[in-house]
Structures are given as C-alpha cells and as structure tokens.
Design an enzyme around this catalytic site. Structure first.
Site, PDB file in Angstrom:
ATOM      1  CD  GLU A 152      21.579   9.271  48.068  1.00 23.38           C
ATOM      2  OE1 GLU A 152      22.087   8.132  48.057  1.00 23.38           O
ATOM      3  OE2 GLU A 152      20.501   9.541  47.492  1.00 23.38           O
ATOM      4  CE1 TYR A 165      14.182  10.910  44.404  1.00 24.26           C
ATOM      5  CE2 TYR A 165      11.818  11.220  44.690  1.00 24.26           C
ATOM      6  CZ  TYR A 165      13.098  11.151  45.227  1.00 24.26           C
ATOM      7  OH  TYR A 165      13.285  11.319  46.576  1.00 24.26           O
TER       8      TYR A 165
END
Length: 591
Positions: A82, A201
């Site tokens: 991704e 993240y």
C-alpha cells in the site's frame, strides 16, 4: 547526513563525492532496500556501477516485494504494498528509474498518471453474514472514552511506550470501534504488538485519517510490485553495470573496533555452499539488510497446507544479524523480534480464478467489474465476523503480465491462522489451498452446495505461511533496532525494516528506501539532504482535520469529558475567541 524539505533540496543535483571512484559497495540481500541503495550510490554518489555488488542467497531479486509464476504451482504473491503520495524517499528514487511500460517516462510518471486516471477507493470495506455489507458507513465509531485513549497514545513520549503492547494502553472500548477494525486489518496490527509502533503510525499517517475508512488514502501499482517496482529498478542497475551474485549467503561481517571508529574488515560468505572469506578495507562499503519479514516463508498448494521448517529465531537473515549483534551492543537485539513465531506469524494465500463462475460474487461485494482493468476492490475487504479475521483483495487485473485472459488473481490473508474456520472448521494453518478458498467462498456468500466444486474446479489457491511477517511490530525499546549507520562505523550500514531511523514507520516500501538513502548519503557524505518524513503531525490543519474525522463529525463540545477536561476546554475556547485558531476550529467543524 541531514534532513530537509522543499523544492530547493529536492531538485538539487549533488556534486560527486570525494574518493567515490576508489570505493566499492557490497550489498547483502537484494530486497527493495538493497536495490535502492545501489541506485542512490549510482545516481547521487556517482559511483561506477561495476563497483557495486549485490549478494543474494536466492535466485531472484526483490525480497518481500515479490510476484512469482511458479511452473508447478501458478501465480504467487506473498503480500501487497500500500503506497501514498508522501512516500518522499520512494518517489525521489523512482522519478529517476525509467518505466518499462511507458516510453520516455519514469516509474513515478507511470504511477502518477495511473492513479490520476483510476483513483483508488473502496465501495465496501467490510462484510459479514456471508457476503452482506457490514455497513460501516465510513464511520470510525469511536466512543468518547476510546477517542480520549487514542489521543493519549498519540501524545505519549516514545520512551514511555518502550516494551509496551497495544493492549497495555488501549481498552475494550477502543477495540469495539470500526477504527480498530480498519486499522488492524489494513496494517496487520495485533493487540500484543508495539504500542510505540502504533503511535508512530498514527503520527506518520495523520494526513490520511479521513481516507482510512474507504482506503482512498492508498495508491497501488499497475501490476504486482515485483513487476511494477523491482524489475524496472533491476533493469536500471544492470544498465549501469551493477554486479548481481546469486546463490551467495553472507553469514557474518567482522569488525575492527578502534578507539575512534568501527571498521568492517572481513566478510564471511557461502558461495554455492563453499565458504569464502573476503578481506575488506575502509573503501569497501558494506550494506546489510538485517532481518526479513518473509524469512523462511513456506508455500503449500491446492491440496497441501504449508509446512514451516523453522523454529523460533531460525533463518538466514536472523543468523547474520545475531552474528553481528554479538560483536557490539550498537548492532541491535534481534532476539526481541524473532523469538516468538506464534506472535509474529500469519498466513496469506494467492487465489487464481480459472473461469468466470466466482467473479459475480466478487462484483456483488466490490460493486465493480473485476475484468475492466481498473480498480476492483480498492484495497482489502475485511470479513468482520470471520474467525480468521480474513481480508481479501483483487487489484487491477491483470495482476501479472503473463496472466491468461479471463483469469483473475487475488490475495487473501488471515490475522488469526490458529483459529478454526467458520466453514471448514479447521485452523487456517492446517488448511490446503482449496480449503482456504472454500472458507473465502463461504464468506463471499456462495451457496454452500457449490463451495467445494468451485474451490476445486474454478480456482487454484496457493497458501503461504510467514513465520516472521510482523516481527518488526514486536514491542521494543531504544537500541533494539540498530541505527542505519551505527556510531563510529565508517564503512558499514544497516538497511531495511529492522534498522532505526527517525519518525518513519516500518512495513512500508518507504522505510526500505529511506534507510537506503540515509545509509548512502552518510557513508559517501553526499551533499544533498534526505527528505524528512512528511510533517503532517506538526500541521495544526492536519491535526484538526483528523480530529473531525475521528469524531465522525461530532463537536468537541458534545463529547462526554471528565469535568476537569470540560472546564479546561471551555476556558480555552473563551480565550481563543476572535483568533485564527477559532477560525480553524470552525473550519474543521469541531465547534
């Protein structure tokens, strides 16, 4: 090496580093990190290509960025990548790598045009009850309690999260949210993984919070990443004379530890099974990819489950890192990541649809024609009520250039391979490819009387068990991952997902390329800045926009807060009245 941003440094062309012509480079492994380092040595270090040697134990380059057509099995993809627009180092590299598909274009040009014409987004992110939409409605469904937990994690200093798991800092109120469903399946996080990594993240991808529910934050290549990213890079390197050595396993690099520097002086390797000792000087630059998420992966087939042949801590990449780590504490602690396969494994499967009998069920869920050559599922579809927590995806077709017309290639994975399946009644890890396909077809809504026939006659499914696929998510502390260039090293660097660099997040193509860029720029003293990690975490607009989405549009003043926080917010809003900050709070609909 220093960090920078903006066009001034981005467009600068560095002058040739001093003594570059006298140096050679030895890159251990041929994954994306190693290949990228070779490209930076050529482009920015201006090192002659024939001075660069890539040593690879396998017979193919690419590492975890794979896409294989195995004659006796069929198409195999262990995973997918991704990507997003702010992979600053990745795109810095690929603007210079010629496309193999489009004349007079770079890989970045090709990728940019593709995603402009065919932007990614999901029309059905999750299903339940055998193919019915879970109707998540692009909502995060974070309760006020869960939203505050997430905020506390976001603002917790790194050191306070050392060796802590996600379960140590978040509660069942958070796990009940759609946010956790999206998050854990998109990134493969589990409750026992690193709270520090989850925080990183959150900060790294803050600017994409609004695009998480429908996966519009993501961009994908035209084909599998081996053909779209690795092959153009390998072609570029070969055209510049880089030497590829396959069947070479490096078992150790030995150092002289001097008062003011650390010098790699010997490399021990096995070439076609025979040991060699290579003497090194300070002009021999050594780059080692330490650890691997696809190390010792085991394939099954349609009729056999995969059989793991390693126990905790075994594998070539781990052995090499361990041999390095015992020499100096600055070289990291590999045992923190590779010592518990039960905590770091999950299983994927490549499913090839041989005819058009299954495709209508896919189309019913993704609401797109899978044969149209455009975005299909738009990222993963998660089966919310799957015991394996199964997710699956079909990217643009064909996914392989050699894919026969009329066939579709997709990918399935399960985060909980030890759990008995809902249809087959067996743990995923004990299932044949056909049985994994049956479980998937059951969750697609295929009538039960057709499931076994379709799984055996209309599909071929290749399972892959990866014992270390989330090893880099294990709880960690400072020093567990070595710095890209450990203090004092003059001719040695670590690359890849288990090297330590500032603010970026592992399990991404960007991390591999960033560590490569930092390593080359440091050891060659390249006079150009490395692009810093995109600084959305320091942009109040991104912070407020993320808050708006995480609260599903409800106002800050509507939250059920503890009394002291409610009083503090009211006092703060009074003081902000008539300021630009108040304008921003209104713009992002938070008040």
């Amino acid at each position: 090496m220093y960090y920078t941003n903006g066009n001034y440094e981005a467009f600068a062309r560095p002058r040739k580093p001093k003594d570059g012509d006298t140096k050679s480079a030895w890159l251990v492994g041929s994954g994306l990190a190693s290949l990228s380092a070779a490209a930076f040595l050529i482009r920015d270090g201006q090192m002659p290509g024939d001075h660069i040697h890539i040593l690879e134990e396998a017979s193919l380059p690419g590492g975890a960025c794979d896409g294989m057509l195995i004659p006796e099995l069929g198409f195999v993809i262990r995973g997918g990548r991704e990507m997003e627009n702010h992979y600053e180092c990745l795109w810095d590299l690929y603007r210079s790598i010629p496309s193999l598909e489009v004349e007079d274009a770079s890989v970045l040009d090709e990728f940019y045009w593709l995603n402009k014409d065919d932007p990614n987004f999901s029309q059905n992110r999750a299903t339940q009850l055998q193919g019915e939409s879970a109707n998540t409605g692009n909502r995060f469904d974070l309760s006020d309690e869960a939203a505050l937990e997430l905020m506390r994690l976001f603002f917790t200093p790194d050191k306070d999260l050392y060796d802590k798991s996600i379960d140590d800092v978040l509660s069942d109120a958070f796990y009940a949210s759609n946010f956790w469903l999206y998050w854990q399946t998109m990134f493969a996080f589990e409750k026992w993984h690193s709270a520090l990594e989850m925080k990183l993240y959150l900060q790294r991808f803050l600017h994409h919070i609004g695009g998480l529910p429908d996966l519009s934050a993501l961009k994908f290549t035209k084909y599998n990443q081996y053909e779209s990213l690795i092959l153009p890079l390998v072609s570029y390197l070969k055209e510049h004379g880089v030497q590829f050595h396959y069947g070479v396993k490096v078992t150790n690099v030995l150092f002289h530890f001097l008062p003011d520097k650390k010098v790699a002086h010997q490399m021990i390797l096995l070439r076609d099974g025979k040991e060699e000792v290579m003497e090194l000087t300070e002009d021999d630059l050594v780059f080692v990819t330490n650890g691997s998420c696809t190390e010792s992966a085991a394939l099954g087939d349609n009729d056999h489950p995969p059989q793991l042949k390693v126990t905790d801590g075994e594998g070539s990449s781990w052995s090499l890192w361990k041999n390095l780590a015992v020499q100096n504490t600055l070289f990291g602690r590999p045992e923190k990541f590779c010592s518990d396969i039960q905590a770091t494994k999950w299983e994927s499967a490549t499913v090839t649809l041989l005819d058009d009998r299954i495709a209508p069920y896919i189309q019913d869920i993704c609401r797109r024609d899978p044969y149209a050559g455009k975005v299909v599922t738009g990222g993963i579809v998660t089966v919310k009520d799957s015991a394996w927590l199964m997710s699956w995806t079909f990217n643009r077709q064909p996914h392989f250039k050699a894919q026969p017309k009329g066939q579709l290639v997709g990918w399935i994975y399960g985060l909980y391979p030890n759990e008995p399946g809902d249809f087959v009644g067996k743990p995923m890890e004990d299932c044949t490819g056909a049985e994994i396909c049956m479980e998937w077809l059951y969750h697609l809504g295929v009538p039960e009387n057709l499931i076994e026939e379709l799984a055996r006659e209309s599909a071929s499914t290749i399972p892959c068990m990866m014992p270390y696929v989330t090893a880099f998510f294990m709880p960690r502390a400072a020093g567990d991952r070595p710095d890209v260039v450990p203090e004092g090293c003059v001719n040695f660097a670590f690359l890849g997902q288990f090297a330590q660099t500032e603010r970026d997040t592992i399990f991404t193509t960007e991390y591999s390329v960033r560590t490569a860029m930092e390593a080359v720029y440091t050891l060659l003293d390249v006079e150009r800045g490395v692009p810093e990690v995109f600084n959305s975490v320091y942009d109040i607009r991104c912070l407020l926009n993320a808050a708006h989405y995480l609260l599903d549009g409800r106002k800050l003043t509507e939250m059920k807060l503890p009394l002291h926080l409610k009083l503090a917010m009211r006092a703060g809003l009074d003081k902000l009245d008539g300021t630009t900050l108040m304008e921003l709070l209104n713009r992002y609909e938070l008040i």
